[in-house]
Design an enzyme around this catalytic site. Structure first.
Site, mmCIF file in Angstrom:
data_model
loop_
_atom_site.group_PDB
_atom_site.id
_atom_site.type_symbol
_atom_site.label_atom_id
_atom_site.label_comp_id
_atom_site.label_asym_id
_atom_site.label_seq_id
_atom_site.Cartn_x
_atom_site.Cartn_y
_atom_site.Cartn_z
ATOM 1 N N CYS A 179 0.805 -1.087 0.153
ATOM 2 C CA CYS A 179 -0.037 -0.074 0.019
ATOM 3 C C CYS A 179 0.859 1.337 0.043
ATOM 4 O O CYS A 179 1.891 1.266 0.369
ATOM 5 C CB CYS A 179 -0.810 0.123 1.321
ATOM 6 S SG CYS A 179 -1.994 -1.342 1.420
ATOM 7 N N GLY A 227 0.340 0.428 -4.929
ATOM 8 C CA GLY A 227 -0.846 -0.303 -4.923
ATOM 9 C C GLY A 227 -1.838 0.046 -6.042
ATOM 10 O O GLY A 227 -2.162 1.318 -6.304
ATOM 11 N N ASN A 282 -0.199 1.076 5.933
ATOM 12 C CA ASN A 282 0.607 0.206 4.826
ATOM 13 C C ASN A 282 1.570 -0.817 5.726
ATOM 14 O O ASN A 282 2.158 -0.563 6.802
ATOM 15 C CB ASN A 282 1.763 1.170 4.126
ATOM 16 C CG ASN A 282 2.783 0.748 3.617
ATOM 17 O OD1 ASN A 282 3.891 1.245 3.372
ATOM 18 N ND2 ASN A 282 2.497 -0.584 2.909
ATOM 19 N N GLY A 283 1.502 -2.097 5.515
ATOM 20 C CA GLY A 283 2.389 -2.959 6.189
ATOM 21 C C GLY A 283 1.569 -4.248 6.347
ATOM 22 O O GLY A 283 0.375 -4.307 6.127
ATOM 23 N N CYS A 339 12.862 -2.070 5.263
ATOM 24 C CA CYS A 339 12.646 -3.095 4.269
ATOM 25 C C CYS A 339 13.689 -2.694 3.108
ATOM 26 O O CYS A 339 13.499 -1.712 2.304
ATOM 27 C CB CYS A 339 11.165 -3.242 3.622
ATOM 28 S SG CYS A 339 11.185 -4.230 1.995
ATOM 29 N N TYR A 377 13.191 -2.481 -5.259
ATOM 30 C CA TYR A 377 12.091 -2.532 -6.305
ATOM 31 C C TYR A 377 10.830 -1.605 -5.970
ATOM 32 O O TYR A 377 10.471 -0.877 -6.694
ATOM 33 C CB TYR A 377 11.684 -4.010 -6.555
ATOM 34 C CG TYR A 377 10.325 -4.158 -6.806
ATOM 35 C CD1 TYR A 377 10.412 -4.172 -8.238
ATOM 36 C CD2 TYR A 377 9.310 -4.634 -6.378
ATOM 37 C CE1 TYR A 377 9.282 -4.320 -9.089
ATOM 38 C CE2 TYR A 377 8.067 -4.858 -7.034
ATOM 39 C CZ TYR A 377 8.097 -4.731 -8.628
ATOM 40 O OH TYR A 377 6.875 -4.796 -9.116
ATOM 41 N N ASP A 416 18.047 -7.100 -13.933
ATOM 42 C CA ASP A 416 16.703 -7.202 -13.590
ATOM 43 C C ASP A 416 16.737 -7.032 -11.788
ATOM 44 O O ASP A 416 17.699 -7.198 -11.353
ATOM 45 C CB ASP A 416 15.934 -8.386 -13.766
ATOM 46 C CG ASP A 416 14.405 -8.016 -13.798
ATOM 47 O OD1 ASP A 416 13.981 -7.135 -13.495
ATOM 48 O OD2 ASP A 416 13.505 -8.983 -14.622
ATOM 49 N N ASP A 417 15.603 -6.917 -11.330
ATOM 50 C CA ASP A 417 15.533 -6.442 -9.707
ATOM 51 C C ASP A 417 15.523 -7.771 -8.906
ATOM 52 O O ASP A 417 15.765 -7.851 -7.839
ATOM 53 C CB ASP A 417 14.845 -5.314 -9.527
ATOM 54 C CG ASP A 417 13.320 -5.738 -9.951
ATOM 55 O OD1 ASP A 417 12.723 -6.798 -9.702
ATOM 56 O OD2 ASP A 417 12.761 -4.776 -10.754
ATOM 57 N N CYS A 462 7.829 -13.197 3.211
ATOM 58 C CA CYS A 462 7.879 -12.122 3.869
ATOM 59 C C CYS A 462 6.456 -11.869 4.711
ATOM 60 O O CYS A 462 5.449 -12.190 4.421
ATOM 61 C CB CYS A 462 7.904 -10.887 2.796
ATOM 62 S SG CYS A 462 7.574 -9.022 3.547
ATOM 63 N N CYS A 475 13.715 -11.934 3.736
ATOM 64 C CA CYS A 475 13.234 -12.804 2.631
ATOM 65 C C CYS A 475 14.367 -13.535 1.841
ATOM 66 O O CYS A 475 14.228 -14.181 1.125
ATOM 67 C CB CYS A 475 12.278 -12.221 1.600
ATOM 68 S SG CYS A 475 12.991 -10.350 1.069
HETATM 69 FE FE1 SF4 Z 1 11.213 -6.365 2.614
HETATM 70 FE FE2 SF4 Z 1 12.065 -8.897 2.463
HETATM 71 FE FE3 SF4 Z 1 11.959 -7.762 4.675
HETATM 72 FE FE4 SF4 Z 1 9.693 -8.250 3.671
HETATM 73 S S1 SF4 Z 1 11.040 -9.843 4.322
HETATM 74 S S2 SF4 Z 1 10.207 -6.460 4.870
HETATM 75 S S3 SF4 Z 1 10.250 -7.743 1.440
HETATM 76 S S4 SF4 Z 1 13.116 -7.214 3.191
#
Ligand code: SF4
Length: 470
Positions: A7, A35, A110-111, A248, A254, A355-356, A392, A444
């Protein structure tokens, strides 16, 4: 790339009645990338709320007629949504509006809460009834419950923050105040600024402040609560410095727009540094470096600068297709509808493609094929993020190991699967190059979660069919 951010949030506080709906509209337009499923605006006209929310892009939901129907007001809160918790239906559109014993509030979030399922279950067992399947309603419920015991809405939010775990950047509007808060880890960004006429604006990203002509003031600190009222701006820090910042890192790679600045770090510059680091750890002999639009372009520039290999535009994106485009005819290759290769740039060349990220590998395979069909002699793929290996729980839809190709295949296998001549990822230890000095979440990629993680998030239990339940 098919990872989605959850979001974008936006708030406006003016000392006198103004066209705050339009300000929110422009702010949301700048946050559209965060979003694209639904959006909404709630305007506060002297304590009376007027709202409009619907599924669709900001430009579709808010026609000139809809915007003209909003009254003038002193505050507004807005939201763009990509749902990671809760299905894409109208009831999950935000901001959420709640009437309670001491008044009313509108809330945008958001989150994702990592303890949402536990909190919701506790509320349900005490008789709470929910109208949506999003955990934003859980936050609204807890704030409302605390409000019955506290003298102010900001005290209620502060109490609620003792029970919320995980990622949340919140904007909350009461009849007299606009309040924003960032979780103690600061997983999601949130900043505020001020326009020349003294109007305050709060946004997920600084690009939205610039879009409404506001000067950036600062990021909220992790755990900080800011209260905007007729008395001015009040900062409360009782939740600050209790946890180490965990912004994050994938925001830089990205999610965020390249013209945003978070925690003093330009997203554009961070991506260039990621590309430079990639060039150092995964060098290759090639004729040209190209990026996948949009978020691979800056990293490609960085790779080119570090390696000395010329930068070029090798892929063109159809500008009129959003991130959530779904082709009505599934036989069509969606990548070919979104992207096309410039034959005169890549024909006969050894190409480095940046690419990301790689999620399942299917999109990467199609992009590599596009380049080969356009005559590329070699395609060396470089990824400006490490491999996704863990889900995540903080507001993105990286939620299932079986969908992450790096969980089941080696780098060599993925390279072969996508048809590349070689493949190289940014090492986890090089993520620090993106935002030097920043402490961040990279769970992640490395599985190091800053919070306890849910055994079963129960995220989609309200969207499961009876036959799908176990
Ligand atoms: Fe960001 Fe990955 Fe942590 Fe989720 S797990 S908040 S996508 S760094």
């Amino acid at each position: 790339m098919s990872i989605h951010e959850e979001c974008g949030v936006f708030g406006v506080f003016s000392q006198s009645p103004a066209d705050v709906a339009h300000t929110a509209y422009y702010g949301l337009y700048a946050l559209q990338h965060r979003g694209q499923e639904s959006c909404g605006i709630v305007v506060n006209d002297d304590g009376v709320f007027a709202s409009h929310k619907d599924l669709g892009l900001v430009g579709e939901v808010f026609s000139a007629d809809v915007l003209a129907r909003f009254p003038k007001g002193t505050m507004a809160v807005g939201h763009t949504r990509y749902g990671t918790t809760g299905a894409a239906n109208r009831s999950n559109c935000q901001p959420i509006e709640v009437n309670h014993q001491k008044g009313r509030m509108a809330l945008a979030h958001n989150g994702n809460l990592s303890n949402a399922a536990v909190l919701r279950s506790g509320l349900e067992l005490s008789g709470a009834i929910f109208h949506t399947s999003s955990d934003t309603e859980t936050i609204a419920y807890i704030v409302t419950r605390e409000r019955l015991k506290t003298v102010s809405i900001e005290d209620a939010l502060s109490s609620a923050m003792n029970t919320l775990d995980g990622a949340y950047s919140i904007i909350l509007m009461s009849p007299q105040k606009l309040i924003c808060a960032r979780d103690p880890y600061g997983f999601r960004p949130l900043c505020y600024g001020k326009t020349e006429d003294g109007t305050y604006v709060i946004a997920s990203e600084s690009c939205a402040l610039a879009a409404v002509g506001a000067e950036f003031v600062r990021d909220l600190e992790p755990g900080e609560i800011l209260v905007f009222s007729r008395e001015g701006v009040l900062s409360r820090k009782e939740h600050c410095n209790k946890k180490k910042m965990r912004l994050c890192i994938f925001e830089y790679i990205y999610f965020a727009r390249p013209d945003s600045v978070m925690e003093g770090v330009s997203v554009h510059e961070a991506r260039i540094r990621a590309g430079r680091a990639l060039a150092r750890v995964h060098p290759v002999s090639a004729d040209i470096v190209i990026g996948t639009p949009d978020s691979g372009l800056d990293a490609a520039l960085g790779y080119s600068r570090e390696s000395g290999i010329p930068y070029g535009i090798g892929l063109i994106k159809n500008k009129y297709i959003g991130r959530t485009f779904i082709a009505p005819d599934h036989r069509m290759d969606q990548v070919r509808i979104k992207l096309s290769a410039l034959k005169n740039v890549v024909d006969g060349k050894k190409v480095v493609l940046i690419d990301d990220s790689i999620v399942r590998g299917t999109t990467s395979e199609r992009i590599v094929r596009l380049l080969r069909d356009a005559g590329a002699e070699e395609v060396h793929m470089r990824v400006s993020a490490p491999p996704f290996l863990f889900p995540c729980y903080y507001g993105t839809d990286i939620d299932s190991k079986e969908n992450l190709v790096a969980c089941t295949h080696t780098v060599e296998e993925i390279s072969e699967m996508i048809g590349a001549d070689s493949l190289g990822y940014l090492p986890v230890e090089d993520l620090k190059e993106l935002a030097p000095g920043l402490t961040y979440c990279s769970a992640c990629f490395d599985g190091k979660y800053p919070t306890a993680v849910p055994e079963d998030s129960g995220k989609d239990r309200f969207e499961r069919r009876l036959s799908e339940r176990v």
